[in-house]
Design a protein around this motif. Structure first.
Motif, PDB file in Angstrom:
ATOM      1  N   VAL A  59      78.780  45.600  22.760  1.00 49.55           N
ATOM      2  CA  VAL A  59      79.486  47.142  22.839  1.00 49.55           C
ATOM      3  C   VAL A  59      79.504  48.169  21.764  1.00 49.55           C
ATOM      4  O   VAL A  59      78.738  48.908  22.607  1.00 49.55           O
ATOM      5  CB  VAL A  59      81.116  46.844  22.764  1.00 49.55           C
ATOM      6  N   ILE A  62      76.150  49.246  24.046  1.00 55.86           N
ATOM      7  CA  ILE A  62      76.340  49.909  25.812  1.00 55.86           C
ATOM      8  C   ILE A  62      76.964  51.181  24.982  1.00 55.86           C
ATOM      9  O   ILE A  62      75.702  52.232  25.688  1.00 55.86           O
ATOM     10  CB  ILE A  62      77.418  49.152  25.944  1.00 55.86           C
ATOM     11  N   ASP A  63      77.913  51.640  24.118  1.00 56.89           N
ATOM     12  CA  ASP A  63      77.873  53.171  24.007  1.00 56.89           C
ATOM     13  C   ASP A  63      76.775  54.032  23.008  1.00 56.89           C
ATOM     14  O   ASP A  63      77.006  55.064  23.637  1.00 56.89           O
ATOM     15  CB  ASP A  63      78.923  52.107  22.943  1.00 56.89           C
ATOM     16  N   THR A  96      76.049  50.920  33.447  1.00 56.14           N
ATOM     17  CA  THR A  96      77.179  50.518  31.973  1.00 56.14           C
ATOM     18  C   THR A  96      78.200  50.740  32.340  1.00 56.14           C
ATOM     19  O   THR A  96      78.752  49.761  30.625  1.00 56.14           O
ATOM     20  CB  THR A  96      75.653  51.469  31.886  1.00 56.14           C
ATOM     21  N   LYS A  97      78.988  51.862  32.497  1.00 56.72           N
ATOM     22  CA  LYS A  97      80.020  52.034  32.304  1.00 56.72           C
ATOM     23  C   LYS A  97      80.986  51.045  32.676  1.00 56.72           C
ATOM     24  O   LYS A  97      81.663  51.082  32.208  1.00 56.72           O
ATOM     25  CB  LYS A  97      80.620  53.392  32.894  1.00 56.72           C
ATOM     26  N   LYS A 100      81.315  48.625  30.562  1.00 63.47           N
ATOM     27  CA  LYS A 100      81.778  48.934  28.806  1.00 63.47           C
ATOM     28  C   LYS A 100      82.986  48.614  29.683  1.00 63.47           C
ATOM     29  O   LYS A 100      84.231  47.348  28.902  1.00 63.47           O
ATOM     30  CB  LYS A 100      81.560  49.987  28.828  1.00 63.47           C
TER      31      LYS A 100
END
Lengths: 156, 162
Positions: A59, A62-63, A96-97, A100
């Protein structure tokens, strides 16, 4: 600007090769597609799983993409008026969102998240969908549903 | 340049069989016989009522170039996506929970697809691009001596380019 093979990870090398494999397949060049598939397998076979990997680390990466990687790349693509890159970044950022969101939901709900429902991935853009049946058209790349595939639980 | 049938679109009206001068469209596999197909003829392409036949080129132009400032950032994202795929794979490897492994598989697949697209836009869209060719040459130079590297296939690919 060319990529430097010596600085690329096994998975990066494999990803360039699977991309070229797909391009060769679309050109109906079977022999060349097989060559790139073999190269990808060679690099994939080199990978060693990392011990104690955590969802939080995933995570965090990804962030970082959402906070810095995508905005910075979007800005460069905008300045260069590079519509192809803008397209790839738009699709990639949306997918990608969703990744997440999938991980955050899994952390909250655990196995319940997919207990009675399916999970699907679009083979074109990486769109992720949790539900019983995928949409008729991919909401990110607009490809028809036959290119959105279920990912099943494996028996261990 | 030869004709190809998209079997998902073909409605079996058989107009291609009527019009093909060599019989290339009439095969037991449903696909066109590429060896019999006349280079660039396209009679079947124009005749097909369902638009199911198209031409595949044998040569391709060099792809559009990507500016260094853009390519650099696409590479950085592709690197991050590869790291995410690796992490997901590692998490799955260390778990015997089918639900977690399923989620990890989704992350692996999706991250790979996103990474491939980033490579595509940074100059590696087709194997005929200079960037792809140089990459394969560098792979052979760097890893060609290692066990399991497909030396012969890679050399055949590079020879076909020269």
């Amino acid at each position: 600007m060319d990529a430097d093979v010596r600085q690329m990870t096994w998975t990066e090398l494999a990803a360039v090769c699977t991309n070229l494999e797909k391009a060769c397949t679309k050109q109906l060049r079977g022999e060349e597609a097989t060559t790139f598939a073999k190269l990808a397998s060679f690099y994939e076979s080199r990978r060693e799983p990392q011990a104690d990997a955590k969802i939080e680390e995933l995570v965090a990466l990804i962030d970082a993409d959402l906070a810095e990687g995508y905005p910075s790349a979007n800005e460069a693509a905008q300045a260069a008026e590079d519509r192809g890159s803008k397209r790839a970044l738009l699709w990639g950022e949306k997918a990608t969102k969703l990744l997440k969101s999938l991980l955050v939901r899994y952390e909250k709900q655990g196995a319940k998240l997919t207990e009675e429902t399916g999970v699907f991935v679009c083979e074109i853009c990486g769109f992720v969908y949790v539900g019983s049946a995928p949409p008729e058209v991919c909401p990110i790349c607009k490809v028809p549903a036959f290119k959105i595939h279920p990912v099943r639980k494996e028996a261990i | 340049m030869h004709a190809v049938r998209n079997l998902r679109l073909c409605t079996k009206d058989c107009v291609c069989l009527f019009i093909c001068p060599t019989g290339a469209t009439n095969t037991e596999t449903g696909q066109i016989d590429f060896d019999k197909c006349l280079d660039g003829c396209r009679l079947c392409v124009d005749a097909c009522p369902s638009g199911a036949i198209y031409l595949v080129s044998s040569t391709y132009p060099k792809p559009q170039t990507t500016e260094d400032a853009v390519a650099e950032r696409l590479f950085a994202l592709a690197n991050s996506k590869a790291a995410q795929e690796d992490l997901a794979r590692s998490i799955a490897h260390g778990s015997d929970d089918p639900a977690l492994r399923q989620i990890c598989k989704v992350v692996e697949m999706s991250s790979r697809i996103i990474a491939e697209d980033l490579w595509r836009e940074s100059g590696y869209i087709i194997a005929q691009s200079d960037a792809a060719e140089q990459l394969v040459e560098a792979m052979l130079a760097e890893y060609g001596a290692e066990e399991g590297f497909p030396v012969e296939a890679v050399q055949a690919f590079l020879n076909g380019r020269r």
